[in-house]
Design a protein around this motif. Sequence first.
Motif, PDB file in Angstrom:
ATOM      1  N   GLN A  82     -10.145  -3.558  -1.559  1.00  0.00           N
ATOM      2  CA  GLN A  82      -9.178  -4.418  -2.242  1.00  0.00           C
ATOM      3  C   GLN A  82      -9.345  -4.435  -3.763  1.00  0.00           C
ATOM      4  O   GLN A  82      -8.376  -4.157  -4.482  1.00  0.00           O
ATOM      5  CB  GLN A  82      -9.270  -5.844  -1.686  1.00  0.00           C
ATOM      6  CG  GLN A  82      -8.156  -6.775  -2.150  1.00  0.00           C
ATOM      7  CD  GLN A  82      -6.883  -6.604  -1.352  1.00  0.00           C
ATOM      8  OE1 GLN A  82      -6.853  -5.932  -0.321  1.00  0.00           O
ATOM      9  NE2 GLN A  82      -5.815  -7.212  -1.824  1.00  0.00           N
ATOM     10  N   SER A 126       2.262   0.376  -6.739  1.00  0.00           N
ATOM     11  CA  SER A 126       1.660  -0.168  -5.527  1.00  0.00           C
ATOM     12  C   SER A 126       0.660   0.816  -4.930  1.00  0.00           C
ATOM     13  O   SER A 126       0.870   2.035  -4.956  1.00  0.00           O
ATOM     14  CB  SER A 126       2.746  -0.481  -4.493  1.00  0.00           C
ATOM     15  OG  SER A 126       3.643  -1.447  -4.978  1.00  0.00           O
ATOM     16  N   SER A 159      -2.264   1.392  -1.465  1.00  0.00           N
ATOM     17  CA  SER A 159      -2.500   0.979  -0.081  1.00  0.00           C
ATOM     18  C   SER A 159      -3.686   1.705   0.516  1.00  0.00           C
ATOM     19  O   SER A 159      -4.101   2.770   0.031  1.00  0.00           O
ATOM     20  CB  SER A 159      -1.265   1.265   0.792  1.00  0.00           C
ATOM     21  OG  SER A 159      -0.102   0.686   0.267  1.00  0.00           O
ATOM     22  N   TYR A 176      -1.518  -0.005   8.091  1.00  0.00           N
ATOM     23  CA  TYR A 176      -1.989  -0.472   6.798  1.00  0.00           C
ATOM     24  C   TYR A 176      -3.089  -1.518   6.978  1.00  0.00           C
ATOM     25  O   TYR A 176      -2.931  -2.481   7.731  1.00  0.00           O
ATOM     26  CB  TYR A 176      -0.837  -1.098   5.999  1.00  0.00           C
ATOM     27  CG  TYR A 176       0.086  -0.092   5.368  1.00  0.00           C
ATOM     28  CD1 TYR A 176       0.059   0.144   4.005  1.00  0.00           C
ATOM     29  CD2 TYR A 176       0.988   0.647   6.140  1.00  0.00           C
ATOM     30  CE1 TYR A 176       0.897   1.075   3.411  1.00  0.00           C
ATOM     31  CE2 TYR A 176       1.830   1.584   5.562  1.00  0.00           C
ATOM     32  CZ  TYR A 176       1.785   1.788   4.199  1.00  0.00           C
ATOM     33  OH  TYR A 176       2.609   2.721   3.632  1.00  0.00           O
ATOM     34  N   ARG A 218      -2.876  -3.653   1.076  1.00  0.00           N
ATOM     35  CA  ARG A 218      -1.690  -3.285   0.300  1.00  0.00           C
ATOM     36  C   ARG A 218      -1.647  -4.108  -0.972  1.00  0.00           C
ATOM     37  O   ARG A 218      -1.745  -5.341  -0.927  1.00  0.00           O
ATOM     38  CB  ARG A 218      -0.427  -3.539   1.128  1.00  0.00           C
ATOM     39  CG  ARG A 218       0.890  -3.401   0.367  1.00  0.00           C
ATOM     40  CD  ARG A 218       1.257  -1.968   0.129  1.00  0.00           C
ATOM     41  NE  ARG A 218       2.636  -1.841  -0.350  1.00  0.00           N
ATOM     42  CZ  ARG A 218       3.182  -0.699  -0.730  1.00  0.00           C
ATOM     43  NH1 ARG A 218       2.469   0.418  -0.681  1.00  0.00           N
ATOM     44  NH2 ARG A 218       4.420  -0.652  -1.149  1.00  0.00           N
ATOM     45  N   HIS A 239       0.836  -4.923  -3.984  1.00  0.00           N
ATOM     46  CA  HIS A 239       2.244  -4.792  -4.365  1.00  0.00           C
ATOM     47  C   HIS A 239       2.403  -4.884  -5.883  1.00  0.00           C
ATOM     48  O   HIS A 239       1.743  -5.680  -6.539  1.00  0.00           O
ATOM     49  CB  HIS A 239       3.083  -5.915  -3.750  1.00  0.00           C
ATOM     50  CG  HIS A 239       3.157  -5.875  -2.265  1.00  0.00           C
ATOM     51  ND1 HIS A 239       4.080  -5.134  -1.580  1.00  0.00           N
ATOM     52  CD2 HIS A 239       2.402  -6.496  -1.325  1.00  0.00           C
ATOM     53  CE1 HIS A 239       3.909  -5.301  -0.271  1.00  0.00           C
ATOM     54  NE2 HIS A 239       2.894  -6.118  -0.098  1.00  0.00           N
ATOM     55  N   SER A 245       2.628  -4.940   4.720  1.00  0.00           N
ATOM     56  CA  SER A 245       1.475  -5.826   4.665  1.00  0.00           C
ATOM     57  C   SER A 245       0.457  -5.304   5.657  1.00  0.00           C
ATOM     58  O   SER A 245       0.758  -4.392   6.450  1.00  0.00           O
ATOM     59  CB  SER A 245       1.890  -7.257   5.016  1.00  0.00           C
ATOM     60  OG  SER A 245       2.466  -7.297   6.319  1.00  0.00           O
ATOM     61  N   THR A 262       1.210  -3.356   9.139  1.00  0.00           N
ATOM     62  CA  THR A 262       2.448  -2.579   9.166  1.00  0.00           C
ATOM     63  C   THR A 262       2.155  -1.149   9.642  1.00  0.00           C
ATOM     64  O   THR A 262       1.137  -0.565   9.278  1.00  0.00           O
ATOM     65  CB  THR A 262       3.090  -2.533   7.769  1.00  0.00           C
ATOM     66  OG1 THR A 262       3.449  -3.860   7.381  1.00  0.00           O
ATOM     67  CG2 THR A 262       4.345  -1.657   7.755  1.00  0.00           C
TER      68      THR A 262
END
Length: 276
Positions: free
Chosen positions: A101, A114, A116, A127, A130, A132, A142, A145
């Motif tokens: 992250q 973005s 991921s 995913y 993510r 954004h 998210s 997904t």
Amino acid sequence: MAELPVVERSDAEPKPGDAFVQSLARGLAVVRAFDAEHQEMTLSEVAARTALTRATARRFLHTLVELGYVRTDGRTFSLTPLVLQLGYAYLSGQRLPELAQPILEELSHRHGESTSLAILDGTDIVYLARIHTRRIISVGISPGTRFPAHATSMGRVLLAALTPAELAAYFARAELAPLTPRTLTSREAIEAEVGRVREAGYAVVDQELEVGLRSLAVPVLGADGRTVAAINMALPARIDGDGRNAGRDAEVARLVPELQAAAASIAEAARAVGAA
């Protein structure tokens, strides 16, 4: 009404035996029948998607309604937020998204695009994280997904890490449906592209998942050198007057090394805590 695709029970469908609970498998198939394109369905649609009889589908749907996982207005059915608990235990036990992250955030903020992290699950990517920035894809993304692996940059990176036998098994199960007019849908074309990805160490997908979207992806390697995940950056696709992908080569030269550095940082952090 157009014929609805059937949802397979699983990617490696178990053979019924003493340890196999068929009713549980069918109940999970009913839950998995709902997706972004089928958020609300009638009983008949659920039965068609799961290859169950209407009577069987009705029993499972009403059981899920009683448990709070599904809601109904008497005609159509849809999932409730309670189903998120089914995947939360898995996601909360994964160290990789937590470690990735801040690295993805820094990369995203530096370039204004973005980013991921995803893994391969059957014929889809899932995913795990993510970040954004601007919205350049119509479908909200998210953790959790899923998209078909064949039409995504992260999917191609993850497919490139499979053995020949694993890749053959993937093609035996995958539905290579076109998502845009540019989506590769033949096994031969996808295999050739996966081979190029394997050789180059990165993937570029132009407008195959969604028109106007370009994505670059690289692998995240585990301690044994095998690919454990992929990261990507999503960009707006620019097409010049001759129909060529404007700026693609420059973007690859500029951004792929940045993605590779981020992937190496994620891998290093994972190894430091024994997570990969």
